[in-house]
Design an enzyme around this catalytic site. Structure first.
Site, PDB file in Angstrom:
ATOM      1  N   ARG A  82       0.925  -1.162   0.068  1.00  0.00           N
ATOM      2  CA  ARG A  82      -0.064  -0.128   0.004  1.00  0.00           C
ATOM      3  C   ARG A  82       0.838   1.249  -0.048  1.00  0.00           C
ATOM      4  NH1 ARG A  82      -2.536  -3.812   2.863  1.00  0.00           N
ATOM      5  NH2 ARG A  82      -1.654  -3.272   4.573  1.00  0.00           N
ATOM      6  N   GLU A 129       5.712 -10.490  14.503  1.00  0.00           N
ATOM      7  CA  GLU A 129       5.164 -11.085  15.729  1.00  0.00           C
ATOM      8  C   GLU A 129       5.651 -12.335  15.803  1.00  0.00           C
ATOM      9  OE1 GLU A 129       0.877 -10.044  15.727  1.00  0.00           O
ATOM     10  OE2 GLU A 129       0.608 -10.767  17.757  1.00  0.00           O
TER      11      GLU A 129
HETATM   12  P1  AMP Z   1       4.827  -2.960  11.471  1.00  0.00           P
HETATM   13  O1  AMP Z   1       5.913  -3.340  10.648  1.00  0.00           O
HETATM   14  O2  AMP Z   1       4.226  -3.781  12.606  1.00  0.00           O
HETATM   15  O3  AMP Z   1       4.821  -1.622  11.696  1.00  0.00           O
HETATM   16  O4  AMP Z   1       3.417  -2.920  10.361  1.00  0.00           O
HETATM   17  C1  AMP Z   1       3.280  -2.107   9.299  1.00  0.00           C
HETATM   18  C2  AMP Z   1       3.074  -2.812   8.190  1.00  0.00           C
HETATM   19  O5  AMP Z   1       2.139  -4.170   8.099  1.00  0.00           O
HETATM   20  C3  AMP Z   1       2.511  -2.002   6.992  1.00  0.00           C
HETATM   21  O6  AMP Z   1       2.947  -2.120   5.797  1.00  0.00           O
HETATM   22  C4  AMP Z   1       0.885  -1.943   7.289  1.00  0.00           C
HETATM   23  O7  AMP Z   1       0.352  -1.701   6.010  1.00  0.00           O
HETATM   24  C5  AMP Z   1       0.803  -3.461   7.765  1.00  0.00           C
HETATM   25  N1  AMP Z   1      -0.269  -3.561   8.837  1.00  0.00           N
HETATM   26  C6  AMP Z   1       0.498  -3.671  10.123  1.00  0.00           C
HETATM   27  N2  AMP Z   1      -0.878  -3.704  10.942  1.00  0.00           N
HETATM   28  C7  AMP Z   1      -1.847  -3.396  10.201  1.00  0.00           C
HETATM   29  C8  AMP Z   1      -3.178  -3.108  10.664  1.00  0.00           C
HETATM   30  N3  AMP Z   1      -3.625  -3.327  11.844  1.00  0.00           N
HETATM   31  N4  AMP Z   1      -4.143  -2.870   9.625  1.00  0.00           N
HETATM   32  C9  AMP Z   1      -3.474  -2.348   8.329  1.00  0.00           C
HETATM   33  N5  AMP Z   1      -2.344  -2.734   7.939  1.00  0.00           N
HETATM   34  C10 AMP Z   1      -1.281  -3.264   8.869  1.00  0.00           C
END
Ligand code: AMP
Length: 171
Positions: free
Chosen positions: A57, A94
Site C-alpha cells: 500500500r 510477531e
Molecule cells: P509494522 O511493521 O508492525 O509497523 O507493520 C506495518 C506494516 O504492516 C504496514 O505495511 C501495514 O500496511 C501493515 N499492517 C500492520 N498492522 C496493520 C493493521 N492493523 N491494519 C492494516 N495494516 C497493517
C-alpha cells in the site's frame, strides 16, 4: 477532512486479535484520496529528492506523492520480487522473521528521501526500510504514514528518525 470516516476496521483479519485498518474506501473516494496525497506531499515539497514506497500500500500512496512532488519513486519490496542486485534486511515479526529488499542502485548516495507507507504498527517494517535506505547512503528526512497505531509504540523504534502520521488510533 474526516479521513477516519473513510477507514474501516476489520476485526480478526488477517489473524484473530488483529483489527485491520482497511484504506480501500479512502482510495476509492477521489476527493479523500487526493486530500491525503496533498497533505503528505505539501509537507515534503522542496525537501526531498525521492520517495521510498513500502510494498504494497506504500506503493499506491508513495507513487501519488512522488508524482505530485515531481521526484522519483524507489520501491522496497518483499523478498524475490526485485530483478536486479539487491540489499536485504531482515526484521522481527510477531511470529518469526521476514525481510525486505531494495535495488543496490535505487537511490543516489547523499540524497534526501521520505519513506511512505499506509500504516505504522510496531515499526518493524519501517525500521527495516530505514536501514535499507541508509545502506544506500541516502538520508531519511521522515517516515510518513496515513495511520499510526499509537498504542504499539512504532514511533520509538524509528527514533531518531522522525515520524509523521495524518491520524492516530490510541486503542
Ligand atoms: P509494522 O511493521 O508492525 O509497523 O507493520 C506495518 C506494516 O504492516 C504496514 O505495511 C501495514 O500496511 C501493515 N499492517 C500492520 N498492522 C496493520 C493493521 N492493523 N491494519 C492494516 N495494516 C497493517
Amino acid at each position: 477532512m474526516d479521513i477516519k470516516s473513510f477507514i474501516r476496521t476489520i476485526e480478526d483479519f488477517p489473524r484473530p486479535g488483529i483489527g485491520f485498518k482497511d484504506i480501500t474506501p479512502l482510495l476509492a473516494d477521489g476527493e479523500a484520496f487526493r486530500w491525503v496525497v496533498g497533505r503528505v506531499s505539501e509537507r515534503y515539497r522542496g525537501k526531498v529528492d525521492a520517495v521510498v514506497g513500502i510494498e504494497s500500500r506504500g506503493f499506491i500512496l508513495g507513487a501519488a506523492v512522488a508524482y505530485d512532488l515531481g521526484v522519483g519513486l524507489s520501491m522496497v519490496r518483499k523478498p524475490g520480487k526485485l530483478p536486479h542486485q539487491t540489499h536485504s534486511v531482515s526484521y522481527e515479526l510477531e511470529y518469526g522473521r521476514d525481510s525486505l529488499e531494495v535495488h543496490v542502485d535505487a537511490l543516489e548516495p547523499g540524497s534526501k528521501v521520505v519513506v511512505v507507507d499506509d500504516l505504522l504498527a510496531t515499526g518493524g517494517t519501517a525500521r527495516a526500510t530505514v536501514d535499507l535506505v541508509q545502506k544506500l547512503g541516502a538520508e531519511v528526512v521522515e517516515c510518513a504514514f496515513v495511520i499510526e497505531l499509537g498504542f504499539l509504540g512504532g514511533r520509538a523504534i524509528l527514533d531518531p528518525v522522525r515520524t509523521h502520521a495524518l491520524i492516530s488510533y490510541d486503542d
